[in-house]
Design a protein around this motif. Structure first.
Motif, short mmCIF file in Angstrom:
data_model
loop_
_atom_site.label_atom_id
_atom_site.label_comp_id
_atom_site.label_asym_id
_atom_site.label_seq_id
_atom_site.Cartn_x
_atom_site.Cartn_y
_atom_site.Cartn_z
N LEU A 68 0.83 -1.20 0.00
CA LEU A 68 0.00 0.00 0.00
C LEU A 68 0.87 1.26 0.00
O LEU A 68 0.61 2.21 -0.74
CB LEU A 68 -0.91 -0.02 1.22
N LEU A 69 1.92 1.25 0.83
CA LEU A 69 2.82 2.39 0.92
C LEU A 69 3.55 2.64 -0.38
O LEU A 69 3.56 3.75 -0.92
CB LEU A 69 3.82 2.18 2.06
N GLN A 70 4.19 1.60 -0.92
CA GLN A 70 5.05 1.76 -2.10
C GLN A 70 4.26 2.01 -3.38
O GLN A 70 4.69 2.79 -4.24
CB GLN A 70 5.93 0.51 -2.27
N LEU A 71 3.11 1.36 -3.52
CA LEU A 71 2.38 1.42 -4.80
C LEU A 71 1.33 2.52 -4.87
O LEU A 71 0.99 2.96 -5.97
CB LEU A 71 1.71 0.06 -5.07
N ILE A 72 0.83 2.95 -3.72
CA ILE A 72 -0.23 3.96 -3.74
C ILE A 72 0.18 5.25 -3.03
O ILE A 72 0.24 6.32 -3.64
CB ILE A 72 -1.53 3.38 -3.11
N ILE A 73 0.49 5.12 -1.73
CA ILE A 73 0.76 6.33 -0.93
C ILE A 73 1.98 7.10 -1.45
O ILE A 73 1.92 8.32 -1.64
CB ILE A 73 0.94 5.95 0.55
N LEU A 74 3.08 6.39 -1.72
CA LEU A 74 4.30 7.08 -2.16
C LEU A 74 4.26 7.47 -3.64
O LEU A 74 5.19 8.11 -4.14
CB LEU A 74 5.52 6.21 -1.88
N THR A 75 3.19 7.12 -4.32
CA THR A 75 3.00 7.60 -5.69
C THR A 75 2.33 8.97 -5.67
O THR A 75 2.65 9.83 -6.48
CB THR A 75 2.12 6.61 -6.48
N LYS A 76 1.42 9.18 -4.70
CA LYS A 76 0.64 10.42 -4.67
C LYS A 76 1.10 11.42 -3.60
O LYS A 76 1.17 12.62 -3.86
CB LYS A 76 -0.83 10.07 -4.42
N ARG A 77 1.39 10.91 -2.41
CA ARG A 77 1.61 11.83 -1.29
C ARG A 77 2.81 12.75 -1.46
O ARG A 77 2.77 13.88 -0.96
CB ARG A 77 1.71 11.02 0.01
N PRO A 78 3.92 12.33 -2.11
CA PRO A 78 5.03 13.28 -2.28
C PRO A 78 4.63 14.58 -2.97
O PRO A 78 5.22 15.63 -2.70
CB PRO A 78 6.05 12.49 -3.11
N PHE A 79 3.62 14.54 -3.83
CA PHE A 79 3.17 15.76 -4.51
C PHE A 79 2.46 16.69 -3.53
O PHE A 79 2.76 17.88 -3.46
CB PHE A 79 2.23 15.41 -5.68
#
Length: 357
Positions: A68-79
């Motif tokens: 969940l962290l690598q594939l979803i959260i860290l795809t969007k949250r850095p922006f």
């Protein structure tokens, strides 16, 4: 291998080829949460990955959490996080406000402690996540001759996700040292008289200005309620700080309230939530003027400068509030430096002594 410290010498009775040993010192290592190196996508992703992969912060099973962290959260949250950091970034120094303030605190404490103990102490800071790393600063201190290190997580209230993980990282760093220094960690100082006095002074000074709040919202960083039920004392220590602050100010319960911010994920966190409570105060209680202070943070950061002063302010104003005052953290103010110096002095007993004239 680094060059030996400037004050390094060979032991008197040692053979000529014995490595030089620096003069013994006591290190005082301050620790704060951390900061990304920049607000671009990859800097934010590296920082968030380290932070959100910490099992003290998110204790879900890795097989469930990491995808969940690598594939979803860290795809969007850095922006979104990057945009938030950009709004508060210290462009002049090319760093976050937390880095600037922590460095200023360290310099002030170094001056105070050097005046008291002379060259017997070495004062520096590290971050739990990002740079400067705990490991790098422990290494610098041992190479400089620190045979004792006082590790000071700059969190007034203890929480597993803050104080404990900072201590974990410190002990991991010690494991890598050939000559391991003696170590002490500073316990929470949520009820230290000088800390409470410094908080009260900051509020009194703010209220002496051109504001007239009807209530003070004391907002602490939140945590899952489950952690409280598992024995984490954070919630109790936050309540204690508010109670002592109220008593120090001579106020009653109608003038001050405790809330918790920064909710993350689907489960229930400590309540009331700050963002909801400020709206309720405006809409249901008719409070038009409030002030907010954040005693759990030793330095202003993303959670205070962006979350409180932007998101929570907006929630209050949209609900009908008119005057929102954010009272800054204690930062490197003289009263805060005096309080932190006292805490350090108490924890150094038996290790160092005041220099003689």
């Amino acid at each position: 291998m680094n060059e030996p410290a400037k004050d390094a010498t060979c032991p008197v009775h040692a053979p000529k080829d014995h490595p030089k040993i620096p003069r013994e010192k006591t290190g005082i290592l301050l620790a704060n949460l951390g900061t990304p190196d920049n607000y671009d996508y990859w800097s934010m992703r590296r920082y968030l990955n380290e932070f959100l992969s910490d099992r003290r912060v998110i204790d879900y099973a890795p097989w469930k959490w990491q995808p969940l962290l690598q594939l979803i959260i860290l795809t969007k949250r850095p922006f979104t996080s990057g945009a938030a950091y950009k709004s508060i970034w210290n462009e002049e120094k090319g760093e976050s406000p937390l880095m600037t303030i922590t460095r200023d605190q360290t310099e002030a404490l170094r001056a105070a402690l050097t005046a008291e103990y002379g060259d017997d102490v070495m004062v520096d800071f590290c971050m739990r996540y990002g740079n400067p790393s705990t490991e790098s600063k422990v290494r610098e201190m041992t190479e400089a001759g620190c045979t004792r290190i006082l590790f000071f997580p700059l969190y007034p209230q203890y929480a597993g996700a803050t104080s404990a993980t900072a201590n974990d990282q410190f002990f991991r760093a010690l494991m890598k040292e050939t000559r391991q220094p003696a170590a002490r960690t500073v316990e929470p100082y949520c009820d230290h008289p000088e800390y409470i006095d410094a908080l009260a002074r900051s509020i009194t000074e703010a209220y002496a200005g051109d504001i007239n709040p009807e209530i003070l919202v004391v907002s602490y960083h939140g945590m899952p309620k489950r952690y409280l039920m598992q024995g984490d004392p954070y919630h109790c220590q936050c309540q204690k700080t508010t109670r002592l602050l109220k008593e120090r100010l001579g106020w009653d319960d109608t003038q001050i309230t405790t809330t918790f911010q920064s909710v993350f994920g689907p489960e229930e966190w400590l309540k009331p939530y700050t963002v909801e409570e400020v709206a309720r105060l405006a809409k249901e209680d008719g409070k038009k003027r409030i002030a907010v202070v954040a005693p759990a943070f030793s330095a202003d950061c993303i959670e205070t400068l962006e979350e409180i002063n932007e998101e929570i302010r907006e929630s209050f104003e949209e609900a009908g509030g008119e005057e929102f005052t954010y009272i800054p953290c204690l930062n490197d103010g003289p009263a805060h430096i005096e309080a932190l110096t006292s805490v350090i002095r108490e924890n150094l007993q038996g290790w160092v002594h005041e220099k003689t004239a």
